[in-house]
Design a protein around this motif. Structure first.
Motif, mmCIF file in Angstrom:
data_model
loop_
_atom_site.group_PDB
_atom_site.id
_atom_site.type_symbol
_atom_site.label_atom_id
_atom_site.label_comp_id
_atom_site.label_asym_id
_atom_site.label_seq_id
_atom_site.Cartn_x
_atom_site.Cartn_y
_atom_site.Cartn_z
ATOM 1 N N ASP A 109 0.830 -1.215 0.000
ATOM 2 C CA ASP A 109 0.000 0.000 0.000
ATOM 3 C C ASP A 109 0.860 1.258 0.000
ATOM 4 O O ASP A 109 0.549 2.252 -0.650
ATOM 5 N N ASP A 110 1.996 1.185 0.729
ATOM 6 C CA ASP A 110 2.863 2.364 0.822
ATOM 7 C C ASP A 110 4.205 1.931 1.402
ATOM 8 O O ASP A 110 4.327 0.858 2.016
ATOM 9 N N GLN A 122 7.016 3.870 3.776
ATOM 10 C CA GLN A 122 7.301 5.094 4.526
ATOM 11 C C GLN A 122 8.547 4.903 5.377
ATOM 12 O O GLN A 122 8.584 4.027 6.245
#
Length: 419
Positions: free
Chosen positions: A373-374, A376
């Motif tokens: 999803d991401d 970071q």
């Protein structure tokens, strides 16, 4: 070790196997059933991928669509433990060793052709007994027997994949002289993307004790450098994986063409696989020679190493090459497990390609797919997405379905997909 990548669906491109040297086919007749732009792959996952017909070019991984391609690409492996060099292969090794140790082979020269106080030619002594794999090393500087003073200094060094200007210059020379590339075509960026970048991360090889110093300590992507009197004359790009040494590419200085360096390097890599096994790694059994292209005469040399096996394009079981050459002769596409699936029909044009639609069959066996999803600050955030019929009408998820079908259930479960 995390394995992650961005999936891609079917793709067509021109073919370099059925074209004159330095050219490609006029039509896009080489097809890929799926691709994966890998962010990172564990060596175990990549081993399983190549066992299903995948290969990498830098960080790009692809699986050929063999039935719809002009030149089907069969994964080929040599059983390194059962391999014994043929008479002609022994002659190649002996000839090179004689040149390094005694010099004077047909007036070959290097920039610094002899050491101080030595002549460029020596009377060659009687060829010693050929002992495999020890003979592959006898002319190397680090293996020289006590009292041996060679005419030339040969170093064979295995190092993790990396860029140097020296390697790039050899690559340019090779591509222009052997493959007839136009001067200026090959760039540092292209060389790095193709033969330096890798999705594989170094992982310790589980030796039971400290291995000999010339053997690798980790699985991963390597460059094997051949230096003669300090000059880089050849470079082998290989992956060292849990079950095999996998050949990626080989480049050399054409000055040394007469010594059959391509064949010499294959013998050296077969030896490497066997030596890793003998150092206590029982899973290491084979040398994977990339793809065997029966329709391309210049690529059939890979079948000269025996016993070799081809992966079936439908079941991925291994079949002995020698037994199935007649079937390969009779068909453009050959299925060993189901010969009735073989065909000698002409390769379809782009207009008549008629690609199969993606299905949910394999994906449904997984249930939920790991989607990134991401990312970071180096932390991956996952979204476990349930397989849905709506995927069949979404271009992004259709590409994912093609990729999952090509990878299979086991690998797809271990993969994090980045859409």
């Amino acid at each position: 070790m995390i394995s992650a990548g961005a999936p891609a669906g079917p793709h067509s491109s021109t073919c370099g196997y059925c074209s004159p040297a330095g050219e490609r086919s006029s039509e896009e007749t080489f097809r890929q059933s799926a691709g994966l732009q890998a962010l990172q792959l564990s060596c175990e996952v990549y081993q399983k991928m190549i066992d299903r017909g995948w290969r990498r070019s830098g960080t790009w991984n692809y699986k050929p669509d063999m039935k719809r391609s002009c030149c089907p690409l069969y994964t080929i492996k040599l059983e390194a433990l059962a391999f014994a060099p043929s008479k002609s292969q022994r002659k190649i090794v002996n000839r090179w060793n004689r040149f390094v140790l005694h010099g004077g082979d047909d007036h070959m020269e290097v920039d610094s052709s002899s050491k101080p106080g030595q002549t460029s030619k020596k009377k060659a002594s009687k060829t010693p007994e050929f002992v495999w794999p020890a003979t592959i090393h006898i002319a190397e500087e680090s293996f020289l027997a006590e009292g041996i003073n060679p005419c030339h200094e040969l170093e064979v060094v295995l190092e993790p994949s990396s860029f140097t200007t020296e390697k790039f210059e050899l690559y340019k020379k090779y591509q222009e002289e052997i493959h007839h590339d136009e001067p200026g075509k090959n760039t540092r960026k292209g060389f790095t993307r193709f033969l330096v970048n890798t999705p594989l991360r170094l992982e310790p090889i589980p030796y039971p004790a400290t291995p000999p110093s010339h053997l690798p300590t980790h699985y991963g992507s390597y460059h094997q450098l051949y230096r003669l009197d300090g000059q880089l004359i050849a470079l082998s790009i290989i992956d060292i994986l849990p079950k095999c040494v996998s050949s990626v590419y080989f480049i050399y200085d054409k000055t040394w063409d007469k010594f059959s360096f391509g064949k010499l390097s294959a013998l050296r890599e077969a030896s490497l696989a066997r030596e890793i096994r003998e150092a206590g790694v029982p899973s290491m059994t084979s040398l994977y020679l990339g793809y065997y292209v029966h329709s391309c005469q210049k690529m059939r040399y890979k079948g000269e190493y025996s016993p070799s096996f081809l992966a079936d394009p439908e079941t991925f079981e291994w079949y002995p090459l020698d037994k199935y050459k007649s079937l390969l002769d009779s068909n453009r596409y050959t299925c060993f497990s189901r010969p009735e699936h073989s065909t000698n029909e002409p390769v379809p044009t782009e207009k008549d390609l008629n690609l199969p639609a993606p299905t949910l069959t394999t994906a449904l066996q997984i249930g939920t797919v790991n989607i990134i999803d991401d990312i970071q600050n180096g932390t991956i955030i996952l979204d476990d997405v349930t397989v849905s019929e709506s995927w069949l009408s979404d271009p992004t998820y259709k590409a994912l379905l093609y990729c999952i079908d090509a990878l299979g259930v086991e690998i797809s479960k271990a993969m994090l997909f980045y859409l």
